[in-house]
Design a protein around this motif. Structure first.
Motif, PDB file in Angstrom:
ATOM      1  N   VAL A 132      11.719   4.540  -0.570  1.00 13.95           N
ATOM      2  CA  VAL A 132      11.351   4.817   0.816  1.00 13.95           C
ATOM      3  C   VAL A 132      11.841   6.223   1.146  1.00 13.95           C
ATOM      4  O   VAL A 132      13.000   6.554   0.896  1.00 13.95           O
ATOM      5  CB  VAL A 132      11.984   3.792   1.777  1.00 13.95           C
ATOM      6  N   GLY A 133      10.996   7.055   1.695  1.00 13.31           N
ATOM      7  CA  GLY A 133      11.390   8.414   2.050  1.00 13.31           C
ATOM      8  C   GLY A 133      12.347   8.443   3.224  1.00 13.31           C
ATOM      9  O   GLY A 133      12.196   7.673   4.179  1.00 13.31           O
ATOM     10  N   ARG A 179       0.554  -2.146  -0.456  1.00 13.92           N
ATOM     11  CA  ARG A 179       1.546  -3.059  -1.033  1.00 13.92           C
ATOM     12  C   ARG A 179       2.703  -2.264  -1.650  1.00 13.92           C
ATOM     13  O   ARG A 179       2.944  -2.280  -2.850  1.00 13.92           O
ATOM     14  CB  ARG A 179       0.858  -3.934  -2.091  1.00 13.92           C
ATOM     15  N   LYS A 180       3.416  -1.533  -0.811  1.00 17.60           N
ATOM     16  CA  LYS A 180       4.539  -0.706  -1.245  1.00 17.60           C
ATOM     17  C   LYS A 180       5.649  -0.770  -0.200  1.00 17.60           C
ATOM     18  O   LYS A 180       5.380  -0.937   0.996  1.00 17.60           O
ATOM     19  CB  LYS A 180       4.105   0.756  -1.432  1.00 17.60           C
ATOM     20  N   HIS A 181       6.874  -0.602  -0.660  1.00 14.86           N
ATOM     21  CA  HIS A 181       8.010  -0.632   0.272  1.00 14.86           C
ATOM     22  C   HIS A 181       7.905   0.486   1.301  1.00 14.86           C
ATOM     23  O   HIS A 181       8.234   0.294   2.468  1.00 14.86           O
ATOM     24  CB  HIS A 181       9.333  -0.512  -0.500  1.00 14.86           C
ATOM     25  N   GLN A 182       7.447   1.664   0.873  1.00  9.89           N
ATOM     26  CA  GLN A 182       7.313   2.786   1.803  1.00  9.89           C
ATOM     27  C   GLN A 182       6.390   2.414   2.954  1.00  9.89           C
ATOM     28  O   GLN A 182       6.715   2.635   4.129  1.00  9.89           O
ATOM     29  CB  GLN A 182       6.767   4.009   1.066  1.00  9.89           C
ATOM     30  N   ALA A 183       5.247   1.827   2.625  1.00 11.94           N
ATOM     31  CA  ALA A 183       4.286   1.473   3.665  1.00 11.94           C
ATOM     32  C   ALA A 183       4.833   0.388   4.585  1.00 11.94           C
ATOM     33  O   ALA A 183       4.653   0.443   5.812  1.00 11.94           O
ATOM     34  CB  ALA A 183       2.981   1.006   3.021  1.00 11.94           C
ATOM     35  N   HIS A 192      17.365  -2.463   4.266  1.00 16.44           N
ATOM     36  CA  HIS A 192      17.852  -2.708   2.906  1.00 16.44           C
ATOM     37  C   HIS A 192      16.810  -2.162   1.952  1.00 16.44           C
ATOM     38  O   HIS A 192      15.769  -2.779   1.724  1.00 16.44           O
ATOM     39  CB  HIS A 192      18.055  -4.216   2.693  1.00 16.44           C
ATOM     40  N   ALA A 193      17.066  -0.953   1.423  1.00 17.52           N
ATOM     41  CA  ALA A 193      16.027  -0.272   0.648  1.00 17.52           C
ATOM     42  C   ALA A 193      16.649   0.831  -0.202  1.00 17.52           C
ATOM     43  O   ALA A 193      17.807   1.213  -0.005  1.00 17.52           O
ATOM     44  CB  ALA A 193      14.989   0.332   1.586  1.00 17.52           C
ATOM     45  N   PHE A 194      15.862   1.340  -1.145  1.00 18.74           N
ATOM     46  CA  PHE A 194      16.258   2.486  -1.959  1.00 18.74           C
ATOM     47  C   PHE A 194      15.603   3.717  -1.339  1.00 18.74           C
ATOM     48  O   PHE A 194      14.415   3.958  -1.519  1.00 18.74           O
ATOM     49  CB  PHE A 194      15.795   2.284  -3.401  1.00 18.74           C
ATOM     50  N   VAL A 195      16.398   4.472  -0.591  1.00 16.85           N
ATOM     51  CA  VAL A 195      15.869   5.641   0.112  1.00 16.85           C
ATOM     52  C   VAL A 195      15.931   6.855  -0.808  1.00 16.85           C
ATOM     53  O   VAL A 195      16.967   7.146  -1.418  1.00 16.85           O
ATOM     54  CB  VAL A 195      16.658   5.887   1.416  1.00 16.85           C
ATOM     55  N   GLU A 227      17.130  -3.655  -9.613  1.00 17.93           N
ATOM     56  CA  GLU A 227      15.943  -2.954  -9.125  1.00 17.93           C
ATOM     57  C   GLU A 227      15.135  -3.814  -8.149  1.00 17.93           C
ATOM     58  O   GLU A 227      15.038  -5.025  -8.309  1.00 17.93           O
ATOM     59  CB  GLU A 227      15.046  -2.563 -10.303  1.00 17.93           C
ATOM     60  N   ILE A 228      14.566  -3.162  -7.145  1.00 19.88           N
ATOM     61  CA  ILE A 228      13.669  -3.873  -6.233  1.00 19.88           C
ATOM     62  C   ILE A 228      12.252  -3.321  -6.322  1.00 19.88           C
ATOM     63  O   ILE A 228      11.399  -3.644  -5.524  1.00 19.88           O
ATOM     64  CB  ILE A 228      14.167  -3.808  -4.772  1.00 19.88           C
ATOM     65  N   GLY A 229      12.022  -2.492  -7.324  1.00 19.16           N
ATOM     66  CA  GLY A 229      10.670  -1.970  -7.512  1.00 19.16           C
ATOM     67  C   GLY A 229      10.552  -1.328  -8.875  1.00 19.16           C
ATOM     68  O   GLY A 229      11.548  -1.028  -9.519  1.00 19.16           O
ATOM     69  N   VAL A 230       9.340  -1.102  -9.336  1.00 18.34           N
ATOM     70  CA  VAL A 230       9.096  -0.510 -10.637  1.00 18.34           C
ATOM     71  C   VAL A 230       8.259   0.746 -10.447  1.00 18.34           C
ATOM     72  O   VAL A 230       7.299   0.755  -9.683  1.00 18.34           O
ATOM     73  CB  VAL A 230       8.361  -1.505 -11.565  1.00 18.34           C
ATOM     74  N   GLY A 231       8.665   1.826 -11.146  1.00 22.64           N
ATOM     75  CA  GLY A 231       7.866   3.042 -11.106  1.00 22.64           C
ATOM     76  C   GLY A 231       7.860   3.745  -9.771  1.00 22.64           C
ATOM     77  O   GLY A 231       6.929   4.465  -9.443  1.00 22.64           O
ATOM     78  N   GLY A 232       8.902   3.538  -8.961  1.00 23.39           N
ATOM     79  CA  GLY A 232       8.999   4.223  -7.680  1.00 23.39           C
ATOM     80  C   GLY A 232       8.388   3.488  -6.514  1.00 23.39           C
ATOM     81  O   GLY A 232       8.483   3.948  -5.374  1.00 23.39           O
ATOM     82  N   VAL A 233       7.742   2.335  -6.745  1.00 19.18           N
ATOM     83  CA  VAL A 233       7.105   1.644  -5.631  1.00 19.18           C
ATOM     84  C   VAL A 233       8.130   1.064  -4.674  1.00 19.18           C
ATOM     85  O   VAL A 233       7.785   0.672  -3.555  1.00 19.18           O
ATOM     86  CB  VAL A 233       6.152   0.521  -6.117  1.00 19.18           C
TER      87      VAL A 233
END
Length: 368
Positions: free
Chosen positions: A195-196, A141-145, A172-175, A186-192
């Motif tokens: 996206v690499g 349950r993470k944007h990266q995944a 559309h993401a924080f790379v 923000e679209i996530g908390v604590g780095g979740v």
């Protein structure tokens, strides 16, 4: 083939309460003229077409007018939903619109619904809230995944259906490695939400949205940035769209700087300096950072009489060196002691009798 990479139009957004419909209209008109004069094949919008899930009527009309003009000129539009958009509303009638060259990609199933532009194929990953899709994708349950799984599926789909054709991915993401500005949410908390950048290895061009500062994260992984500043910090950043060309010799791209659609400035000075300065240019939106150590009662009201286009004001202590706050127990401190400590930290001075009177009045009002 050539296309213009844009993102984060945020139609319907205001600038500290100031309506930006006129500025956004000027941007869209400029974009349409640029696309027509440059004989571009497509215009892409990597998320956040609108600023909120239920956009105002003027914003809906503006987007409708813009895509109609582009379609009439034979220029295809590819737009994906961002975290500000309602994917249901933006994607309404997307299958019918697809037939006339307006390609809206807003749902999870749209990830493998590519747009064939001949010299390349475009896949759009709309903003996908991990909480809503992680089970469907069978990932964490993470944007990266979520993004990594989408890109993996895109590669497999393209290999089967478009072998040898360069792939363009919209996301559309924080790379990781990119620099944000103060007006994104923000679209996530604590780095979740991160996206690499290596997630997009092997993609010919990755057209990113979400961050409002134009920048290249790594080779071919690019944020176009928002076309209009939505904070005073962004005013100092040139606004751009990206020209992307894909052909037999590979991919080339460069930023095209946009005209200034919103004139604004941030000024740091004392209250008296603000009162005596020249504010005759009424088209410039103003933020004041007041350096007085002692706050002036009704300062905003007095300054707005002098500066009608003053839309934001805050107090900063001149040459004040911010230090890490010392957290002391406050269980046994009186209200006056807490207030006195706050004023010392903010202004380096003890509150005056008038300050205490204002504090007591405000406290009584809050408790009544």
């Amino acid at each position: 083939m050539r296309f213009l990479h844009t993102s984060d139009w945020h139609l319907g957004r205001t600038f500290h309460g100031v309506d930006l419909t006129e500025a956004q209209t000027r941007f869209t008109e400029h974009l349409v003229e640029m696309a027509i004069e440059g004989s571009y094949d497509a215009v892409i919008v990597s998320g956040d077409v609108y600023d909120r899930a239920v956009p105002p009527i003027d914003a809906l009309h503006l987007f409708d007018h813009t895509i109609a003009r582009l379609a009439e000129a034979g220029i295809r539009v590819i737009a994906s939903s961002g975290n500000h958009d309602s994917f249901h509303r933006l994607g309404f009638s997307r299958r019918q619109l697809d037939r006339v060259g307006v390609h809206l990609r807003t749902h999870l199933e749209d990830v493998l619904w590519p747009v064939d532009l001949g010299d390349c194929v475009v896949y759009a990953i709309p903003y996908l809230e991990p909480a809503l899709v992680w089970r469907n994708l069978n990932v964490a349950r993470k944007h990266q995944a979520v993004i990594a799984r989408c890109v993996k599926d895109i590669r497999a789909h393209a290999l089967k259906h478009f072998p040898g054709i360069p792939i363009v991915v919209m996301a559309h993401a924080f790379v990781t490695g990119a620099t944000p500005s103060e007006s994104e949410r923000e679209i996530g908390v604590g780095g979740v939400g991160n996206v690499g950048s290596d997630t997009f290895e092997g993609i010919a061009y990755t057209a990113l949205g979400h961050l409002h500062r134009p920048q290249e994260v790594t080779d071919g992984v690019v944020y176009s940035g928002s076309p209009i500043p939505y904070s005073f910090g962004e005013v100092r950043i040139p606004k751009t769209v990206h020209d992307v060309q894909i052909g037999p010799n590979g991919v080339s791209y460069h930023a095209i700087e946009l005209p200034t659609f919103v004139r604004a400035k941030s000024v740091q000075c004392s209250f008296e300096q603000a009162l005596t300065a020249d504010w005759s240019d009424q088209d410039v939106l103003v933020e004041l950072e007041l350096t007085d150590n002692k706050r002036v009662p009704q300062a905003l009201q007095k300054l707005k009489e002098k500066i009608p286009n003053l839309i934001h004001m805050r107090w900063v202590a001149e040459d004040k060196k911010r230090t890490t706050a010392v957290h002391a127990p406050i269980k046994r401190m009186t209200d006056d002691e807490v207030f006195q400590g706050f004023m010392r930290f903010v202004t380096d001075n003890d509150p005056s009798r008038e300050d205490f009177e204002l504090f007591h009045n405000a406290l009584r009002g809050a408790q009544s």
